[in-house]
Design a protein around this motif. Structure first.
Motif: not given
Length: 520
Positions: A461-466
């Motif tokens: 999958g993909t992970a979005r980091l803030a």
């Protein structure tokens, strides 16, 4: 608070062997060639947090109703996050280098200079591909060799920007900030001006002036950056926690070759913002007509022009800058260095502007041109226009600025080694460390990035980091985690160990979003 800052430079670009070639295409070649030959990061820019039409005065013209998805090598919009945490991309038919976030004026000056090396390497990469007969862009011929200039005018009426950015508190009254900064922005050109041959937007009048940008400002305050420019830009796009911060997007300065001018440009402005937020009153310096005065100051090489103040006084630009200097206070050694140099330069300018040719761009350039004028060469001579342009050539073998440095006639502050290191290494004390280090090590797994986010491939999958906190994700907090990780999955596991969770995680199988709070 720490006053994080950075610069954005739109470079002039040309192809001498094919002058008619579109600068949009050539700029794209430069960015994509650099990305392909120097980093595996071919990431898109994440536009979700972008709001360039949101105004500090309380309205939003909204550019996007939905977040665009743009490929990283798209013509006219090519983008790459560099190893030092900067953004290198195509903007308005120019290659633009947006430096990483820095905590002080000295570091910001060094990372600004590093942009010249990034562009120089991009030009070398383009030439190498051209010599091999290879085009980096589909459906386009190989790009011929490029010339790149760190200046602000094309000589035909157009100006391109050299912007500065300063983080400040959202609690600060914007009207107070604006009125305090306008006289400073009008007058600081006598220190930070890059010098320009020609008066008027199209250079329709003969003459030499202090600033490249001064003739292009038509309002005191404006959201516009390409037309109807304002001395103070009102863009409210903090690139940080919007509850606590704003970003002063400053478009009124020149692109500087001189390290002294760059250092003072950033350092003086930082100190003035510090003073404003500390409650120092600058209202007595209000000008009667700032738009006219920014041009008057730029056109007066003697620095004797007296600006008209709202209270009836008349002061020179140097007098006004001296008042600002007297009212600011240092909080660290960099500030002290700024203030000492600021005072020394003002003293030299008051004695004789030409005693600053070893420090400032505009006087150094004027000395070169004046040498010919004194021998009878008219200001309209094409040779002098070439000198004006060649001063800004980033190629050290062709640049008149670099020739002055080699001859000891222009002083520098940072070593060549410092600047070269800044091309490859992000600032250690800002979130740029995370952005740059991850882009350098896991470039092929970076799907998209922005100042506030990073989207990574992670397993299936993909992970979005803030990364909303500019002072977060530093070398101290995440350096060891990045060093120890061999995959993005290991990186995410390490980050979770210090409380940093992806804002969301999407699997390729079901596309479900698992919303998790961002912490660190």
């Amino acid at each position: 608070m720490t006053r994080y800052m950075g610069t954005e430079t739109e470079y002039g670009i040309s192809t001498p062997s094919d002058p008619g070639l579109s600068p949009i295409v050539t700029s794209t070649h430069a960015v994509v060639a650099y990305a392909a030959m120097n980093t595996g990061a071919r990431s898109r820019w994440d536009y979700e947090e972008e709001s360039p039409l949101k105004d500090s005065r309380g309205f939003d013209l909204r550019r996007y109703h939905t977040v665009p998805v743009v490929e990283p090598d798209a013509v006219g919009i090519a983008n790459v996050v560099t190893a030092n945490g900067a953004r290198f991309y195509v903007d308005h038919a120019h290659p633009e280098y947006s430096s990483p976030e820095c905590s002080n004026a000295y570091d910001a000056m060094v990372y600004d200079a590093a942009g010249d090396l990034v562009l120089l390497k991009a030009a070398a990469d383009v030439q190498s591909l051209y010599e091999e007969g290879v085009s980096i862009l589909k459906h386009h011929d190989p790009c011929p060799p490029l010339k790149i200039y760190k200046n602000n005018v094309d000589g035909k009426g157009a100006s391109y920007g050299a912007h500065e950015n300063y983080q400040y508190s959202r609690k600060t009254d914007f009207d107070v900030l604006t009125q305090a900064l306008i006289p400073f922005f009008v007058t600081r050109n006598i220190i930070i001006g890059a010098g320009r041959l020609g008066i008027g937007e199209a250079g329709e009048q003969e003459g030499f002036q202090i600033s490249q940008r001064a003739d292009y400002f038509h309002q005191e305050i404006s959201l516009e950056t390409t037309l109807n420019r304002g001395i103070v830009n009102t863009r409210d796009e903090p690139h940080a926690n919007a509850v606590h911060f704003r970003r002063l997007h400053t478009i009124v300065g020149d692109a500087n070759m001189s390290q002294t001018s760059t250092f003072l440009k950033l350092g003086m402005t930082k100190l003035v913002i510090d003073a404003i937020e500390a409650g120092v009153d600058f209202s007595d310096l209000r000008l009667t007509d700032p738009v006219a005065e920014i041009k008057n100051v730029s056109h007066d090489l003697t620095l004797t022009h007296e600006l008209s103040l709202a209270d009836g006084r008349r002061l020179t630009a140097g007098d006004i800058l001296r008042v600002y200097l007297d009212r600011v206070d240092p909080i660290d050694q960099v500030d002290e260095r700024v203030m000492t140099l600021w005072g020394e330069v003002l003293d030299l300018l008051a004695d004789d502007p030409m005693t600053t040719t070893h420090l400032l761009d505009w006087t150094a350039k004027w000395a070169l041109i004046k040498g010919y004028v004194d021998r009878g060469v008219p200001l309209s001579d094409p040779k002098l226009k070439l000198i004006d342009l060649q001063y800004h050539d980033i190629d050290p073998t062709k640049s008149l600025y670099h020739a002055l440095v080699r001859k000891g006639r222009m002083l520098t502050m940072a070593s060549e080694e410092e600047i070269e290191n800044a091309v490859l290494t992000p600032p250690a004390d800002s979130r740029a460390w995370f952005r740059g280090a991850v882009s350098a090590k896991f470039g092929e797994d970076v799907i998209a990035a922005s100042w506030q986010t990073m989207i990574l491939k992670a397993g299936e999958g993909t992970a979005r980091l803030a990364t909303n906190d500019v002072d977060g994700m530093t070398r101290e907090t995440v350096g060891a985690i990045i060093d120890d990780a061999s995959t993005t999955e290991e990186l995410l596991t390490g980050l979770q160990g210090i409380g940093v969770e992806p804002a969301h995680y999407v699997t390729h199988h079901n596309k479900n979003h698992i919303n998790k709070p961002h912490q660190h």
